[in-house]
Scaffold this active site. Structure first.
Site, short mmCIF file in Angstrom:
data_model
loop_
_atom_site.label_atom_id
_atom_site.label_comp_id
_atom_site.label_asym_id
_atom_site.label_seq_id
_atom_site.Cartn_x
_atom_site.Cartn_y
_atom_site.Cartn_z
CG ASP A 15 -1.82 1.23 1.30
OD1 ASP A 15 -2.39 1.59 0.27
OD2 ASP A 15 -1.94 1.86 2.38
CB SER A 16 0.28 4.77 -0.66
OG SER A 16 -0.90 4.89 0.10
CB CYS A 78 -3.10 0.41 -2.42
SG CYS A 78 -3.23 2.11 -2.99
CD GLU A 157 -0.20 7.36 5.80
OE1 GLU A 157 0.89 7.43 6.42
OE2 GLU A 157 -0.63 6.29 5.32
CB CYS A 189 -9.53 4.66 0.37
SG CYS A 189 -7.88 5.16 0.93
CG HIS A 191 -5.09 5.31 4.27
ND1 HIS A 191 -4.52 4.67 3.21
CD2 HIS A 191 -4.07 5.89 4.96
CE1 HIS A 191 -3.20 4.86 3.25
NE2 HIS A 191 -2.91 5.60 4.30
N1 DGL Z 1 -4.79 3.09 0.89
C1 DGL Z 1 -4.76 3.69 -0.44
C2 DGL Z 1 -6.02 3.31 -1.18
O1 DGL Z 1 -6.63 2.32 -0.80
C3 DGL Z 1 -4.46 5.13 -0.26
C4 DGL Z 1 -4.18 5.87 -1.46
C5 DGL Z 1 -3.31 7.07 -1.26
O2 DGL Z 1 -2.15 6.88 -0.89
O3 DGL Z 1 -3.79 8.16 -1.55
O4 DGL Z 1 -6.44 3.94 -2.14
#
Ligand code: DGL
Length: 270
Positions: A15-16, A78, A157, A189, A191
């Site tokens: 993931d990011s 992600c 974050e 998402c 997050h």
């Molecule tokens: N967790 C990522 C997703 O599901 C986050 C994307 C991001 O870094 O903006 O889209």
């Protein structure tokens, strides 16, 4: 025929940032004896406001890193990378690859009764139309309300999980749903489950809030079993890599999930 040793390899996820841990948690819960390797691309988070070319390049680099660690399947934990890069990764790499869009769409389609579904996601995920397409494939009569929520990943974050500013921002994103009569909200998402309490509060008990994590974990289990890749380690190993600031990730991860993490390893990309 699958090489017998391959089954003892790990499951790789990326993931990011910390969001993909919501998927990793579900996989660890359902498959406690599998080794897992997580990569959080914290040097380049957020992905959700970047162009598709950049997201594809980051995703290829993440996949190469995990493949070097001997993984048997790759999970794109992600939504943004799943929406933009899943096809490309499947073309390039000769390994089973799962994204989170299909599982999320399945969860939403199975939950809704009135076929009116809101999808919250990053700008890139929503603009890709991937969720809209996946849900309509499963439920052609569905009415979908896609909402781009670019501020939510930075809020997570930065640990603004219970901050009144987060509630205000979410209220603002959800105001267009006031007369939409949706009965299901899909968190598109990884997050966003960390902000679910606000979404549930704002929308009330008549709306069910779902995400991809548990359906994704079930899909991983099925994939492993159908490819004879399932394995039972006596003591499963979970490794965590990030591309920037391991201490920050560890602090954040432990704070968000209220459980200790092992030392986080740095994978330096610059
Ligand atoms: N967790 C990522 C997703 O599901 C986050 C994307 C991001 O870094 O903006 O889209």
């Amino acid at each position: 025929m699958i090489d017998k040793d391959l089954s003892s390899y790990s499951i790789g996820l990326f993931d990011s940032g910390v969001g993909g841990l919501t998927v990793m948690q579900e996989i660890a819960r359902l498959l406690p004896n599998e080794n897992l390797i997580y990569l959080g691309d914290t040097a380049r988070v957020p992905y959700g406001n970047k162009s598709s070319g950049t997201i594809i390049r980051y995703s290829i680099e993440n996949a190469i890193f995990l493949l070097e660690k001997q993984i048997k399947i790759l999970i794109i934990a992600c939504n943004t990378a799943s929406a933009l890069a899943l096809c490309k990764l499947r073309q390039i790499f000769n390994i089973p690859i799962l994204g989170v869009i299909e599982p999320g769409a399945q969860q939403a389609a199975a939950t809704t009764r009135n076929k009116r579904i809101a999808v919250l996601g990053t700008k890139s995920t929503i603009e890709s139309g991937a969720y809209q397409k996946a849900i309509l494939t499963l439920l052609p009569q569905a009415t979908i309300f896609p909402i781009s929520c670019p501020l939510l990943v930075p809020l997570v974050e930065e640990q603004f999980l219970y901050h009144p500013a987060s509630k205000l921002i979410i209220e603002n994103y959800l105001k267009e749903l006031k007369y939409a009569d949706v009965d299901t909200i899909l968190l598109g998402c990884t997050h966003y489950p960390l902000l679910k309490h606000f979404i549930t509060d704002i929308m009330g008990s008549k709306v069910t809030v779902v995400d991809s994590a548990s359906t994704c974990a079930t899909a991983v289990k099925t994939l492993l079993e159908s490819n004879q890749l399932a394995y039972s380690h006596n003591q499963a190993l979970h490794r965590y890599f990030v591309t920037d600031d391991p201490d920050k990730f560890r602090y954040l991860g432990e704070h968000l999930f209220q459980s200790p993490l092992p030392p986080i390893e740095l994978h330096s990309i610059y």
